[in-house]
Motif scaffolding. Structure first.
Motif, PDB file in Angstrom:
ATOM      1  N   SER A   1       0.823  -1.213   0.000  1.00 44.91           N
ATOM      2  CA  SER A   1       0.000   0.000   0.000  1.00 44.91           C
ATOM      3  C   SER A   1       0.854   1.259   0.000  1.00 44.91           C
ATOM      4  CB  SER A   1      -0.973  -0.001   1.186  1.00 44.91           C
ATOM      5  OG  SER A   1      -0.303   0.071   2.419  1.00 44.91           O
ATOM      6  N   LEU A   2       2.031   1.229   0.624  1.00 48.16           N
ATOM      7  CA  LEU A   2       2.921   2.389   0.544  1.00 48.16           C
ATOM      8  C   LEU A   2       3.335   2.644  -0.898  1.00 48.16           C
ATOM      9  CD1 LEU A   2       5.266   2.024   3.644  1.00 48.16           C
ATOM     10  CD2 LEU A   2       3.810   3.978   3.133  1.00 48.16           C
ATOM     11  N   TYR A   3       3.655   1.569  -1.609  1.00 47.50           N
ATOM     12  CA  TYR A   3       4.061   1.708  -3.010  1.00 47.50           C
ATOM     13  C   TYR A   3       2.899   2.252  -3.846  1.00 47.50           C
ATOM     14  CZ  TYR A   3       5.622   0.354  -7.694  1.00 47.50           C
ATOM     15  OH  TYR A   3       5.961   0.358  -9.026  1.00 47.50           O
ATOM     16  N   SER A   4       1.711   1.688  -3.664  1.00 50.48           N
ATOM     17  CA  SER A   4       0.555   2.144  -4.438  1.00 50.48           C
ATOM     18  C   SER A   4       0.217   3.596  -4.143  1.00 50.48           C
ATOM     19  CB  SER A   4      -0.662   1.259  -4.147  1.00 50.48           C
ATOM     20  OG  SER A   4      -0.499  -0.024  -4.698  1.00 50.48           O
ATOM     21  N   ALA A   5       0.411   4.013  -2.892  1.00 60.58           N
ATOM     22  CA  ALA A   5       0.086   5.384  -2.513  1.00 60.58           C
ATOM     23  C   ALA A   5       1.120   6.380  -3.029  1.00 60.58           C
ATOM     24  CB  ALA A   5      -0.017   5.494  -0.996  1.00 60.58           C
ATOM     25  N   ALA A   6       2.381   5.954  -3.145  1.00 63.93           N
ATOM     26  CA  ALA A   6       3.460   6.890  -3.455  1.00 63.93           C
ATOM     27  C   ALA A   6       3.843   6.927  -4.924  1.00 63.93           C
ATOM     28  CB  ALA A   6       4.691   6.528  -2.620  1.00 63.93           C
ATOM     29  N   THR A   7       3.660   5.820  -5.637  1.00 67.08           N
ATOM     30  CA  THR A   7       4.160   5.762  -7.008  1.00 67.08           C
ATOM     31  C   THR A   7       3.299   6.606  -7.946  1.00 67.08           C
ATOM     32  OG1 THR A   7       4.876   4.230  -8.755  1.00 67.08           O
ATOM     33  CG2 THR A   7       2.811   3.733  -7.660  1.00 67.08           C
ATOM     34  N   PRO A   8       3.908   7.258  -8.936  1.00 64.34           N
ATOM     35  CA  PRO A   8       3.108   7.991  -9.932  1.00 64.34           C
ATOM     36  C   PRO A   8       2.203   7.033 -10.695  1.00 64.34           C
ATOM     37  CG  PRO A   8       5.428   8.608 -10.059  1.00 64.34           C
ATOM     38  CD  PRO A   8       5.354   7.414  -9.158  1.00 64.34           C
ATOM     39  N   ARG A   9       1.012   7.495 -11.057  1.00 64.64           N
ATOM     40  CA  ARG A   9       0.062   6.588 -11.702  1.00 64.64           C
ATOM     41  C   ARG A   9      -0.665   7.282 -12.834  1.00 64.64           C
ATOM     42  NH1 ARG A   9      -2.868   3.668  -8.904  1.00 64.64           N
ATOM     43  NH2 ARG A   9      -1.530   3.708  -7.090  1.00 64.64           N
ATOM     44  N   GLY A  10      -1.079   6.453 -13.792  1.00 65.82           N
ATOM     45  CA  GLY A  10      -1.921   6.942 -14.873  1.00 65.82           C
ATOM     46  C   GLY A  10      -3.358   6.593 -14.593  1.00 65.82           C
ATOM     47  N   VAL A  11      -3.749   5.355 -14.871  1.00 66.73           N
ATOM     48  CA  VAL A  11      -5.113   4.882 -14.641  1.00 66.73           C
ATOM     49  C   VAL A  11      -5.221   4.389 -13.203  1.00 66.73           C
ATOM     50  CG1 VAL A  11      -6.839   3.197 -15.395  1.00 66.73           C
ATOM     51  CG2 VAL A  11      -5.300   4.245 -17.073  1.00 66.73           C
ATOM     52  N   PRO A  12      -6.272   4.728 -12.458  1.00 68.05           N
ATOM     53  CA  PRO A  12      -7.424   5.559 -12.858  1.00 68.05           C
ATOM     54  C   PRO A  12      -7.234   7.046 -12.601  1.00 68.05           C
ATOM     55  CG  PRO A  12      -7.823   4.625 -10.696  1.00 68.05           C
ATOM     56  CD  PRO A  12      -6.469   4.128 -11.123  1.00 68.05           C
ATOM     57  N   GLY A  13      -6.002   7.485 -12.358  1.00 64.09           N
ATOM     58  CA  GLY A  13      -5.745   8.884 -12.080  1.00 64.09           C
ATOM     59  C   GLY A  13      -5.067   9.064 -10.732  1.00 64.09           C
ATOM     60  N   ARG A  14      -4.720  10.308 -10.430  1.00 63.63           N
ATOM     61  CA  ARG A  14      -4.050  10.603  -9.163  1.00 63.63           C
ATOM     62  C   ARG A  14      -4.982  10.332  -7.986  1.00 63.63           C
ATOM     63  NH1 ARG A  14      -3.189  14.527  -5.368  1.00 63.63           N
ATOM     64  NH2 ARG A  14      -1.012  14.789  -4.677  1.00 63.63           N
ATOM     65  N   LEU A  15      -4.429   9.723  -6.956  1.00 61.86           N
ATOM     66  CA  LEU A  15      -5.229   9.437  -5.772  1.00 61.86           C
ATOM     67  C   LEU A  15      -5.720  10.725  -5.126  1.00 61.86           C
ATOM     68  CD1 LEU A  15      -3.099   6.630  -4.039  1.00 61.86           C
ATOM     69  CD2 LEU A  15      -5.095   6.344  -5.522  1.00 61.86           C
ATOM     70  N   THR A  16      -6.929  10.668  -4.594  1.00 62.43           N
ATOM     71  CA  THR A  16      -7.470  11.788  -3.830  1.00 62.43           C
ATOM     72  C   THR A  16      -7.576  11.464  -2.344  1.00 62.43           C
ATOM     73  OG1 THR A  16      -9.776  11.061  -4.160  1.00 62.43           O
ATOM     74  CG2 THR A  16      -8.827  12.574  -5.814  1.00 62.43           C
ATOM     75  N   HIS A  17      -7.567  10.178  -2.002  1.00 60.92           N
ATOM     76  CA  HIS A  17      -7.718   9.777  -0.602  1.00 60.92           C
ATOM     77  C   HIS A  17      -6.964   8.471  -0.344  1.00 60.92           C
ATOM     78  CE1 HIS A  17     -11.361  12.169  -1.451  1.00 60.92           C
ATOM     79  NE2 HIS A  17     -11.319  12.517  -0.174  1.00 60.92           N
ATOM     80  N   LEU A  18      -6.528   8.296   0.883  1.00 52.05           N
ATOM     81  CA  LEU A  18      -6.076   7.013   1.401  1.00 52.05           C
ATOM     82  C   LEU A  18      -7.123   6.527   2.402  1.00 52.05           C
ATOM     83  CD1 LEU A  18      -2.300   7.806   2.005  1.00 52.05           C
ATOM     84  CD2 LEU A  18      -3.339   6.662   0.028  1.00 52.05           C
ATOM     85  N   VAL A  19      -7.367   5.227   2.406  1.00 49.27           N
ATOM     86  CA  VAL A  19      -8.431   4.663   3.245  1.00 49.27           C
ATOM     87  C   VAL A  19      -7.829   3.660   4.217  1.00 49.27           C
ATOM     88  CG1 VAL A  19     -10.605   3.385   3.285  1.00 49.27           C
ATOM     89  CG2 VAL A  19     -10.107   4.948   1.377  1.00 49.27           C
ATOM     90  N   PHE A  20      -7.970   3.929   5.495  1.00 47.99           N
ATOM     91  CA  PHE A  20      -7.498   3.004   6.533  1.00 47.99           C
ATOM     92  C   PHE A  20      -8.707   2.448   7.265  1.00 47.99           C
ATOM     93  CE2 PHE A  20      -6.209   1.776  10.774  1.00 47.99           C
ATOM     94  CZ  PHE A  20      -5.026   1.079  10.546  1.00 47.99           C
ATOM     95  N   CYS A  21      -8.779   1.117   7.357  1.00 51.67           N
ATOM     96  CA  CYS A  21      -9.920   0.482   8.025  1.00 51.67           C
ATOM     97  C   CYS A  21      -9.514  -0.024   9.396  1.00 51.67           C
ATOM     98  CB  CYS A  21     -10.471  -0.668   7.183  1.00 51.67           C
ATOM     99  SG  CYS A  21     -11.958  -1.402   7.902  1.00 51.67           S
ATOM    100  N   ASP A  22     -10.033   0.617  10.416  1.00 51.95           N
ATOM    101  CA  ASP A  22      -9.830   0.168  11.790  1.00 51.95           C
ATOM    102  C   ASP A  22     -10.624  -1.123  12.027  1.00 51.95           C
ATOM    103  OD1 ASP A  22      -8.992   0.208  14.429  1.00 51.95           O
ATOM    104  OD2 ASP A  22     -10.540   1.607  15.084  1.00 51.95           O
ATOM    105  N   ARG A  23     -10.088  -1.992  12.872  1.00 51.20           N
ATOM    106  CA  ARG A  23     -10.680  -3.277  13.259  1.00 51.20           C
ATOM    107  C   ARG A  23     -10.591  -4.321  12.141  1.00 51.20           C
ATOM    108  NH1 ARG A  23     -16.538  -2.524  15.452  1.00 51.20           N
ATOM    109  NH2 ARG A  23     -16.254  -4.706  16.025  1.00 51.20           N
TER     110      ARG A  23
END
Length: 219
Positions: free
Chosen positions: A76-98
């Motif tokens: 998830s660190l890699y997916s959040a940090a790496t430049p991306r084309g599809v589906p576009g630049r991330l707008t949010h990171l989602v952390f699920c407690d529990r």
């Protein structure tokens, strides 16, 4: 629709058909036979569940967010940090407690703090959600690795009010893909008319670690 994502594999493990007493997104309902077929090809012992829904859900307006599930692991660190084309630049990171049921309250609080710290370094807002989905799935599908794509799709499609894309970080590299609870073959099948479930472009774990060490040592 989210509950269909979370229930298909459970029904196949229990040897039961699945009756959804409510409307389901038409694209998901049309693909559920493919989901069942793929699970059954990977494990022929599974029951080929037949799925029925009371109705098809009228599509709602799509939101604009692109969210990535974020546990702070290498994937998830890699997916959040790496430049991306599809589906576009991330707008949010989602952390699920529990989502990790063995964590104590103190560990849960520290995980949330560290996720917020990492999100700040990535300059992305952290969306904190909470779910007890594993109380349902663990007694039937004991290994979360078998359930993770469906489970994260349950969470992602539940967030249709804010997300139009839910990104699941890849676990395997392109040469090691095989039967797995999260896969580029499986995860997108759980998409609805409102939320596209995206399995992020796969790379090997060593390659991800090397990229992070080289490009984002701050993480």
């Amino acid at each position: 629709s989210p509950f269909l994502c979370a229930s298909v594999l459970l029904a196949m493990r229990l040897g039961e058909d699945l009756d959804v007493r409510g409307p389901v997104s038409p694209p998901l309902l049309k693909r559920v036979e493919r989901i069942v077929d793929l699970y059954a090809q990977w494990d022929p012992r599974l029951f080929r569940t037949r799925v029925r829904a009371d109705a098809e859900l009228e599509p709602a307006p799509r939101a604009g967010g692109i969210g990535c599930f974020f546990s702070r692991g290498v994937d998830s660190l890699y997916s959040a940090a790496t430049p991306r084309g599809v589906p576009g630049r991330l707008t949010h990171l989602v952390f699920c407690d529990r989502l990790e049921p063995i964590h104590s309250a103190g560990v849960r609080a520290e995980e949330v703090r560290l996720a917020a710290e990492a999100a700040e370094r990535l300059d992305l807002p952290l969306v904190l959600i909470e779910s007890n989905v594993r109380e349902l799935t663990d007694p039937i599908v004991r290994d979360w690795a078998d359930m993770v794509g469906a489970g994260l799709s349950f969470l992602g499609t539940s967030m249709s009010g804010g997300l139009r894309h839910a990104v699941i970080p890849s676990s395997d590299g392109p040469k090691t893909l095989g039967p797995s609870g999260t896969s580029p073959m499986l995860d997108p099948l759980f998409s609805t008319a409102e939320v596209d479930v995206e399995h992020d472009a796969p790379a090997t774990r060593p390659a991800k670690v090397a990229w992070l060490a080289r490009e984002r040592p701050d993480l």
